[in-house]
Design a protein around this motif. Structure first.
Motif, mmCIF file in Angstrom:
data_model
loop_
_atom_site.group_PDB
_atom_site.id
_atom_site.type_symbol
_atom_site.label_atom_id
_atom_site.label_comp_id
_atom_site.label_asym_id
_atom_site.label_seq_id
_atom_site.Cartn_x
_atom_site.Cartn_y
_atom_site.Cartn_z
ATOM 1 N N ARG A 50 0.840 -1.201 0.000
ATOM 2 C CA ARG A 50 0.000 0.000 0.000
ATOM 3 C C ARG A 50 0.877 1.254 0.000
ATOM 4 N NH1 ARG A 50 0.139 2.119 5.172
ATOM 5 N NH2 ARG A 50 0.723 0.629 6.759
ATOM 6 N N ALA A 51 0.291 2.357 -0.415
ATOM 7 C CA ALA A 51 0.999 3.645 -0.429
ATOM 8 C C ALA A 51 0.601 4.455 0.801
ATOM 9 C CB ALA A 51 0.657 4.416 -1.692
ATOM 10 N N GLY A 52 1.459 5.404 1.154
ATOM 11 C CA GLY A 52 1.158 6.310 2.252
ATOM 12 C C GLY A 52 1.491 5.724 3.609
ATOM 13 N N GLY A 53 1.269 6.524 4.628
ATOM 14 C CA GLY A 53 1.540 6.104 5.991
ATOM 15 C C GLY A 53 3.027 6.122 6.310
ATOM 16 N N LEU A 54 3.355 5.613 7.477
ATOM 17 C CA LEU A 54 4.743 5.539 7.913
ATOM 18 C C LEU A 54 5.462 4.486 7.084
ATOM 19 C CD1 LEU A 54 6.664 6.736 10.048
ATOM 20 C CD2 LEU A 54 6.107 4.773 11.485
ATOM 21 N N ARG A 55 6.544 4.892 6.422
ATOM 22 C CA ARG A 55 7.303 4.022 5.537
ATOM 23 C C ARG A 55 8.601 3.601 6.220
ATOM 24 N NH1 ARG A 55 3.785 2.534 2.227
ATOM 25 N NH2 ARG A 55 5.386 1.828 0.805
ATOM 26 N N GLU A 56 9.158 2.476 5.813
ATOM 27 C CA GLU A 56 10.424 1.988 6.346
ATOM 28 C C GLU A 56 11.359 1.696 5.181
ATOM 29 O OE1 GLU A 56 11.374 -2.161 8.227
ATOM 30 O OE2 GLU A 56 10.382 -0.878 9.726
ATOM 31 N N PHE A 57 12.623 2.125 5.318
ATOM 32 C CA PHE A 57 13.590 1.969 4.241
ATOM 33 C C PHE A 57 14.929 1.569 4.845
ATOM 34 C CE2 PHE A 57 16.301 3.416 0.731
ATOM 35 C CZ PHE A 57 15.570 2.971 -0.357
ATOM 36 N N ASP A 58 15.531 0.484 4.341
ATOM 37 C CA ASP A 58 16.831 0.015 4.839
ATOM 38 C C ASP A 58 17.940 1.011 4.525
ATOM 39 O OD1 ASP A 58 15.750 -2.305 5.820
ATOM 40 O OD2 ASP A 58 16.302 -3.514 4.083
ATOM 41 N N ILE A 59 18.927 1.070 5.425
ATOM 42 C CA ILE A 59 20.105 1.907 5.195
ATOM 43 C C ILE A 59 21.365 1.064 5.363
ATOM 44 C CG2 ILE A 59 19.034 4.086 5.850
ATOM 45 C CD1 ILE A 59 20.407 3.854 8.582
ATOM 46 N N LEU A 60 22.393 1.459 4.649
ATOM 47 C CA LEU A 60 23.724 0.864 4.749
ATOM 48 C C LEU A 60 23.697 -0.655 4.709
ATOM 49 C CD1 LEU A 60 25.154 3.392 7.318
ATOM 50 C CD2 LEU A 60 25.760 3.231 4.911
ATOM 51 N N GLY A 61 23.093 -1.185 3.660
ATOM 52 C CA GLY A 61 23.091 -2.624 3.428
ATOM 53 C C GLY A 61 22.353 -3.432 4.481
ATOM 54 N N GLY A 62 21.304 -2.884 5.037
ATOM 55 C CA GLY A 62 20.519 -3.607 6.028
ATOM 56 C C GLY A 62 21.034 -3.513 7.443
#
Length: 86
Positions: A50-62
């Protein structure tokens, strides 16, 4: 290029306090790139269904991740949390 920007929410001191400078630099670089996506930033990261809301994105190779809100009304990315496993 979009007119979107990014900022820490509620503040840099609250979100990034005590993190290594390299991690903060990477988060700021990613936030700039996410903001460049404009409205499409509401669809990247997790959750993927789904779109919107609080998103999570990995940094520095997990080795960590950021939580952010993409708010089209404000044309802004708000970095709300940084988790670093360091």
């Amino acid at each position: 290029m979009t007119d979107w920007s990014w900022e820490y929410n509620p503040s840099e001191e609250h979100v990034a306090d005590g993190l290594p400078l390299g991690v903060i630099a990477e988060v700021e670089r990613l936030a700039t790139e996410i903001a460049a996506l404009g409205y499409d930033a509401t669809k990247i990261g997790r959750p993927i269904d789904r779109a919107g809301g609080l998103r999570e994105f990995d940094i520095l190779g997990g080795r960590g991740f950021i939580n952010f809100l993409a708010v089209p009304r404000h044309q802004c990315i708000y970095v709300c949390n940084i988790t670093w496993y360091g």
